[in-house]
Every structure is written in structure tokens, then in C-alpha cells.
Write a protein that holds these residues in place. Structure first.
Motif, PDB file in Angstrom:
ATOM      1  N   GLY A 154       0.768  -1.233   0.000  1.00  0.00           N
ATOM      2  CA  GLY A 154       0.000   0.000   0.000  1.00  0.00           C
ATOM      3  C   GLY A 154       0.800   1.285   0.000  1.00  0.00           C
ATOM      4  N   ILE A 155       2.110   1.217   0.177  1.00  0.00           N
ATOM      5  CA  ILE A 155       2.908   2.449   0.227  1.00  0.00           C
ATOM      6  C   ILE A 155       2.935   3.136  -1.145  1.00  0.00           C
ATOM      7  N   ALA A 156       2.859   2.362  -2.236  1.00  0.00           N
ATOM      8  CA  ALA A 156       2.892   2.953  -3.580  1.00  0.00           C
ATOM      9  C   ALA A 156       1.687   3.864  -3.798  1.00  0.00           C
ATOM     10  N   GLU A 157       0.510   3.396  -3.399  1.00  0.00           N
ATOM     11  CA  GLU A 157      -0.698   4.210  -3.554  1.00  0.00           C
ATOM     12  C   GLU A 157      -0.628   5.450  -2.671  1.00  0.00           C
ATOM     13  N   TRP A 158      -0.120   5.274  -1.447  1.00  0.00           N
ATOM     14  CA  TRP A 158       0.011   6.393  -0.518  1.00  0.00           C
ATOM     15  C   TRP A 158       0.969   7.444  -1.069  1.00  0.00           C
ATOM     16  N   ALA A 159       2.104   7.004  -1.645  1.00  0.00           N
ATOM     17  CA  ALA A 159       3.096   7.929  -2.211  1.00  0.00           C
ATOM     18  C   ALA A 159       2.512   8.682  -3.409  1.00  0.00           C
ATOM     19  N   LYS A 160       1.703   8.000  -4.188  1.00  0.00           N
ATOM     20  CA  LYS A 160       1.065   8.642  -5.344  1.00  0.00           C
ATOM     21  C   LYS A 160       0.117   9.747  -4.886  1.00  0.00           C
ATOM     22  N   GLU A 161      -0.654   9.468  -3.836  1.00  0.00           N
ATOM     23  CA  GLU A 161      -1.564  10.474  -3.288  1.00  0.00           C
ATOM     24  C   GLU A 161      -0.809  11.628  -2.641  1.00  0.00           C
ATOM     25  N   LEU A 162       0.254  11.318  -1.907  1.00  0.00           N
ATOM     26  CA  LEU A 162       0.992  12.331  -1.165  1.00  0.00           C
ATOM     27  C   LEU A 162       1.738  13.295  -2.073  1.00  0.00           C
ATOM     28  N   GLY A 163       2.534  12.767  -2.984  1.00  0.00           N
ATOM     29  CA  GLY A 163       3.374  13.636  -3.798  1.00  0.00           C
ATOM     30  C   GLY A 163       3.262  13.439  -5.287  1.00  0.00           C
ATOM     31  N   GLY A 164       2.381  12.523  -5.717  1.00  0.00           N
ATOM     32  CA  GLY A 164       2.262  12.250  -7.137  1.00  0.00           C
ATOM     33  C   GLY A 164       3.410  11.419  -7.680  1.00  0.00           C
ATOM     34  N   TRP A 165       4.143  10.756  -6.799  1.00  0.00           N
ATOM     35  CA  TRP A 165       5.313   9.987  -7.216  1.00  0.00           C
ATOM     36  C   TRP A 165       4.934   8.569  -7.622  1.00  0.00           C
ATOM     37  N   ILE A 166       5.676   8.039  -8.567  1.00  0.00           N
ATOM     38  CA  ILE A 166       5.582   6.619  -8.908  1.00  0.00           C
ATOM     39  C   ILE A 166       6.532   5.902  -7.961  1.00  0.00           C
ATOM     40  N   PHE A 167       6.022   5.002  -7.183  1.00  0.00           N
ATOM     41  CA  PHE A 167       6.807   4.241  -6.205  1.00  0.00           C
ATOM     42  C   PHE A 167       7.019   2.853  -6.795  1.00  0.00           C
ATOM     43  N   GLU A 168       8.219   2.624  -7.305  1.00  0.00           N
ATOM     44  CA  GLU A 168       8.497   1.389  -8.041  1.00  0.00           C
ATOM     45  C   GLU A 168       9.372   0.444  -7.227  1.00  0.00           C
ATOM     46  N   LEU A 169       8.937  -0.798  -7.132  1.00  0.00           N
ATOM     47  CA  LEU A 169       9.716  -1.816  -6.434  1.00  0.00           C
ATOM     48  C   LEU A 169      10.715  -2.446  -7.401  1.00  0.00           C
ATOM     49  N   VAL A 170      11.973  -2.489  -6.987  1.00  0.00           N
ATOM     50  CA  VAL A 170      13.027  -3.128  -7.761  1.00  0.00           C
ATOM     51  C   VAL A 170      13.413  -4.382  -6.991  1.00  0.00           C
ATOM     52  N   VAL A 171      13.001  -5.522  -7.503  1.00  0.00           N
ATOM     53  CA  VAL A 171      13.209  -6.783  -6.789  1.00  0.00           C
ATOM     54  C   VAL A 171      14.064  -7.739  -7.608  1.00  0.00           C
ATOM     55  N   ARG A 172      14.655  -8.672  -6.919  1.00  0.00           N
ATOM     56  CA  ARG A 172      15.456  -9.704  -7.562  1.00  0.00           C
ATOM     57  C   ARG A 172      14.542 -10.555  -8.449  1.00  0.00           C
ATOM     58  N   PRO A 173      15.024 -10.927  -9.638  1.00  0.00           N
ATOM     59  CA  PRO A 173      14.195 -11.774 -10.510  1.00  0.00           C
ATOM     60  C   PRO A 173      13.788 -13.060  -9.792  1.00  0.00           C
ATOM     61  N   GLU A 174      12.558 -13.481 -10.030  1.00  0.00           N
ATOM     62  CA  GLU A 174      12.027 -14.672  -9.367  1.00  0.00           C
ATOM     63  C   GLU A 174      12.892 -15.893  -9.693  1.00  0.00           C
ATOM     64  N   GLY A 175      13.214 -16.650  -8.672  1.00  0.00           N
ATOM     65  CA  GLY A 175      14.042 -17.834  -8.836  1.00  0.00           C
ATOM     66  C   GLY A 175      15.536 -17.564  -8.729  1.00  0.00           C
ATOM     67  N   LYS A 219      18.771 -16.889  -6.933  1.00  0.00           N
ATOM     68  CA  LYS A 219      19.234 -17.106  -5.561  1.00  0.00           C
ATOM     69  C   LYS A 219      20.579 -16.448  -5.296  1.00  0.00           C
ATOM     70  N   LYS A 220      21.358 -16.217  -6.346  1.00  0.00           N
ATOM     71  CA  LYS A 220      22.681 -15.624  -6.188  1.00  0.00           C
ATOM     72  C   LYS A 220      22.563 -14.113  -5.988  1.00  0.00           C
ATOM     73  N   PHE A 221      23.666 -13.533  -5.502  1.00  0.00           N
ATOM     74  CA  PHE A 221      23.730 -12.083  -5.384  1.00  0.00           C
ATOM     75  C   PHE A 221      23.667 -11.470  -6.774  1.00  0.00           C
ATOM     76  N   LYS A 222      22.897 -10.422  -6.908  1.00  0.00           N
ATOM     77  CA  LYS A 222      22.790  -9.733  -8.185  1.00  0.00           C
ATOM     78  C   LYS A 222      22.629  -8.243  -7.901  1.00  0.00           C
ATOM     79  N   VAL A 223      23.429  -7.430  -8.595  1.00  0.00           N
ATOM     80  CA  VAL A 223      23.309  -5.981  -8.459  1.00  0.00           C
ATOM     81  C   VAL A 223      22.016  -5.560  -9.144  1.00  0.00           C
ATOM     82  N   LEU A 224      21.139  -4.917  -8.393  1.00  0.00           N
ATOM     83  CA  LEU A 224      19.857  -4.482  -8.930  1.00  0.00           C
ATOM     84  C   LEU A 224      19.951  -3.040  -9.407  1.00  0.00           C
ATOM     85  N   LYS A 225      19.341  -2.787 -10.550  1.00  0.00           N
ATOM     86  CA  LYS A 225      19.411  -1.477 -11.177  1.00  0.00           C
ATOM     87  C   LYS A 225      19.055  -0.355 -10.197  1.00  0.00           C
ATOM     88  N   TRP A 226      19.947   0.587 -10.043  1.00  0.00           N
ATOM     89  CA  TRP A 226      19.821   1.790  -9.221  1.00  0.00           C
ATOM     90  C   TRP A 226      19.806   1.532  -7.708  1.00  0.00           C
TER      91      TRP A 226
END
Length: 189
Positions: free
Chosen positions: A112-133, A135-142
Motif C-alpha cells: 500500500g505504500i505505492a498508492e500512498w506515495a502517489k496520493e501524497l506527492g504524485g510519485w511513482i513508487f516502483e519496487l526493484v526486486v530480484r528476478p524470481e528464482g 538465488k545468487k547475489f545480483k546488483v539491482l538497477k539503481w
């Protein structure tokens, strides 16, 4: 200076100079949010237990720009969930950065934080997660940018643990460390 916001203002002024030196506008268009749990000392003050990381202490919550410069900081009990601790941090951004459109976060900020952030400041709140499956360490974009900022802060002895009696003092030390870092970046001599 802690109570009247001077440290935060100095941080803002120097961040603008660092951004201009790098050919970027004053206001970032993207931010990256994350938290770091740190142990507190016996000095006292508000603290709690981060059950996920098994740390008794406080959390440093940061939003940084793409250069890794702190845009806003909040320190709170480690017992507060990241998505709940993000709210006072994001409130600090309202009206200050007209170009800010997107805030990147890890998967812990779901719920629910994404919707709250959109209401508060009009920001897109994007989750950057490790690809499904994956298991190794991976540098995630940004996402590595905010982690690098935490590493920079960890070089300051006063920030190796939370030695302060108040959360406001802890926050001021973050701004003070960033002030030192940015001054060195602006005049490396």
C-alpha cells in the motif's frame, strides 16, 4: 543547528552544488529509498528490535538521488517496519523537489505504500526486486546507489553505531557526514 534545520539546509545547498558540477539540475527526477538498521549504545534513547535483521537499535531511513547524495533522512526505532518508517521520510519531500517523479525501493516496501506515495506527492513508487528464482547475489538497477551511500556513512566513526540519545541528533550526524563528503567532492585538494 540540529533543532532549527541548519544541517539539513547545508546538505541541500551542497547537494545542489554537487549536482550542478555534474551537469544535473537542482531537483532530482528520481530517488532511491532504503533503510539501514544499526545498533545503539547503552546511552539510551528510543530504540527497538528489527526482527528481520535481528538488530536492537534504530533505523536510518534515506532517500538519495542518483548520485547517492542524501535528499532526506529520518531516524527511528528499528522496531518500525520499513513501509511505516518511509511515511515520515516521504513527507519531508513534499513540495521540495518539483522534478521528482519516481522513487525506487526494494520489495520490503510493498503493502500500500505505492498508492500512498502517489496520493501524497504524485510519485511513482516502483519496487526493484530480484528476478524470481534468482538465488545468487545480483546488483539491482539503481538500488546499489543507496547501498553505496550507507557504505560512505559507515566510514564515519560516529555513525558506526548509533551513539546519540535522540533520533534528531542521529539524523543531524547523517547530514554532517554528507556535508563533509560533499565538501571533499567539490574541492578535493
Amino acid at each position: 543547528w540540529r533543532n532549527n534545520g541548519t544541517w539539513s539546509s547545508i546538505n541541500d545547498t551542497l547537494r545542489t552544488q554537487v549536482r550542478h558540477r555534474d551537469g544535473r539540475p537542482k531537483s532530482p527526477s528520481m530517488g532511491i529509498i532504503d533503510s539501514q538498521s544499526v545498533k545503539t549504545t547503552e546511552r539510551g534513547g528510543p530504540h527497538g528490535k528489527d526482527a528481520h535483521k535481528k538488530v536492537n537499535g534504530r533505523k536510518r531511513h534515506l532517500v538519495v538521488d542518483t548520485l547517492g547524495m542524501v535528499v532526506a533522512a529520518v531516524v527511528h526505532s528499528a522496531g518500525i517496519q520499513d513501509r511505516d518508517g518511509a511515511k515520515p521520510l516521504l513527507k519531508k519531500l513534499v513540495g521540495r523537489f518539483p522534478r521528482l517523479k519516481k522513487i525506487l525501493a526494494d520489495g520490503i516496501y510493498n503493502g500500500g505504500i505505492a498508492e500512498w506515495a502517489k496520493e501524497l506527492g504524485g510519485w511513482i513508487f516502483e519496487l526493484v526486486v530480484r528476478p524470481e528464482g534468482e538465488k545468487k547475489f545480483k546488483v539491482l538497477k539503481w538500488r546499489w546507489v543507496v547501498e553505496r551511500t550507507f557504505a560512505w556513512l559507515g566510514r564515519y566513526r560516529r555513525l558506526s553505531k548509533d551513539y546519540e540519545g535522540s533520533e534528531e541528533s542521529s539524523e543531524s550526524w547523517i547530514y554532517l557526514a554528507m556535508t563533509h563528503l560533499m565538501l571533499r567532492r567539490l574541492d578535493p585538494a
